[in-house]
Design a protein around this motif. Sequence first.
Motif, PDB file in Angstrom:
ATOM      1  N   THR A  76      38.533  40.813  44.666  1.00 37.57           N
ATOM      2  CA  THR A  76      38.032  41.446  43.447  1.00 37.57           C
ATOM      3  C   THR A  76      39.117  41.520  42.378  1.00 37.57           C
ATOM      4  N   PHE A  77      40.358  41.420  42.795  1.00 36.13           N
ATOM      5  CA  PHE A  77      41.467  41.514  41.851  1.00 36.13           C
ATOM      6  C   PHE A  77      41.938  40.153  41.352  1.00 36.13           C
ATOM      7  N   GLN A  78      41.285  39.076  41.785  1.00 32.96           N
ATOM      8  CA  GLN A  78      41.698  37.734  41.383  1.00 32.96           C
ATOM      9  C   GLN A  78      41.268  37.461  39.947  1.00 32.96           C
ATOM     10  N   PRO A  79      42.194  37.027  39.099  1.00 29.51           N
ATOM     11  CA  PRO A  79      41.830  36.711  37.713  1.00 29.51           C
ATOM     12  C   PRO A  79      41.117  35.364  37.610  1.00 29.51           C
ATOM     13  N   VAL A  80      40.403  35.177  36.524  1.00 28.69           N
ATOM     14  CA  VAL A  80      39.783  33.885  36.221  1.00 28.69           C
ATOM     15  C   VAL A  80      40.891  32.986  35.689  1.00 28.69           C
ATOM     16  N   LYS A  81      41.083  31.823  36.323  1.00 26.48           N
ATOM     17  CA  LYS A  81      42.186  30.930  35.962  1.00 26.48           C
ATOM     18  C   LYS A  81      41.707  29.544  35.536  1.00 26.48           C
ATOM     19  N   VAL A  82      40.430  29.418  35.218  1.00 26.81           N
ATOM     20  CA  VAL A  82      39.888  28.112  34.847  1.00 26.81           C
ATOM     21  C   VAL A  82      39.539  28.094  33.367  1.00 26.81           C
ATOM     22  N   LYS A 126      32.295  28.457  34.075  1.00 26.99           N
ATOM     23  CA  LYS A 126      31.360  27.994  35.105  1.00 26.99           C
ATOM     24  C   LYS A 126      32.070  27.400  36.314  1.00 26.99           C
ATOM     25  N   ASP A 127      33.350  27.062  36.163  1.00 28.59           N
ATOM     26  CA  ASP A 127      34.121  26.487  37.267  1.00 28.59           C
ATOM     27  C   ASP A 127      34.800  27.548  38.134  1.00 28.59           C
ATOM     28  N   HIS A 128      34.718  28.806  37.722  1.00 31.52           N
ATOM     29  CA  HIS A 128      35.373  29.879  38.479  1.00 31.52           C
ATOM     30  C   HIS A 128      34.637  30.114  39.793  1.00 31.52           C
ATOM     31  N   GLN A 129      35.384  30.130  40.891  1.00 36.80           N
ATOM     32  CA  GLN A 129      34.813  30.439  42.205  1.00 36.80           C
ATOM     33  C   GLN A 129      34.913  31.940  42.429  1.00 36.80           C
ATOM     34  N   MET A 130      33.782  32.611  42.449  1.00 38.66           N
ATOM     35  CA  MET A 130      33.762  34.064  42.593  1.00 38.66           C
ATOM     36  C   MET A 130      33.964  34.446  44.056  1.00 38.66           C
ATOM     37  N   HIS A 131      34.759  35.468  44.286  1.00 34.50           N
ATOM     38  CA  HIS A 131      34.967  35.998  45.632  1.00 34.50           C
ATOM     39  C   HIS A 131      33.679  36.671  46.099  1.00 34.50           C
TER      40      HIS A 131
END
Length: 178
Positions: free
Chosen positions: A99-105, A109-114
């Motif tokens: 839940t603490f992972q930032p969006v890095k893309v 739409k390419d972000h892989q959600m935890h």
Amino acid sequence: AEVIDNTTSRGRTLRFLFDGSYEEFRSKLIELGETPLPKYIKRDVEPEDEERYQTIYAKNEGSVAAPTAGLHFDEPLLSNLNSYGVNHAFVTLHVRAGTFQPVKVEDIKDHQMHSEYFEVCQETVDKIVTTKANGGRIVAVGTTAVRTLESIALQGILSSTKGDTDIFIYPGFEFRLV
């Protein structure tokens, strides 16, 4: 503990090697661990944080952190909401480290959600169905609660359920329940 997975995207996965009971293991974790504070709190952990960073309605262990949106609720506030006819219902959420992972893309739409674990009981489902049937609105407190409710709505038929949600809500998402 034995490290069985160690990646930058998922962090470390540990296998604990312990011969004692769960209660002994839990006691040792409490002794050695400390309350995880939100990243925006820039200070050392204090003993009061164990209670301070927990929602008043928490029942089950399992989260790596409290769902912070719920920290603002207390008994007087819930009572006040009830006096205005605002019903409430609960879900079980187990916030995970992702839940603490930032969006890095570059493209959202390419972000892989935890994924995060949830449980929704029949009483909560019944309150949701009744509220919607009476023309009421469903307001979820916090992103994990929204993801949970939207995940069960995607199933088509509302019923008590438990599982993981990994849906990613960003502009353009079509809300079905909240």
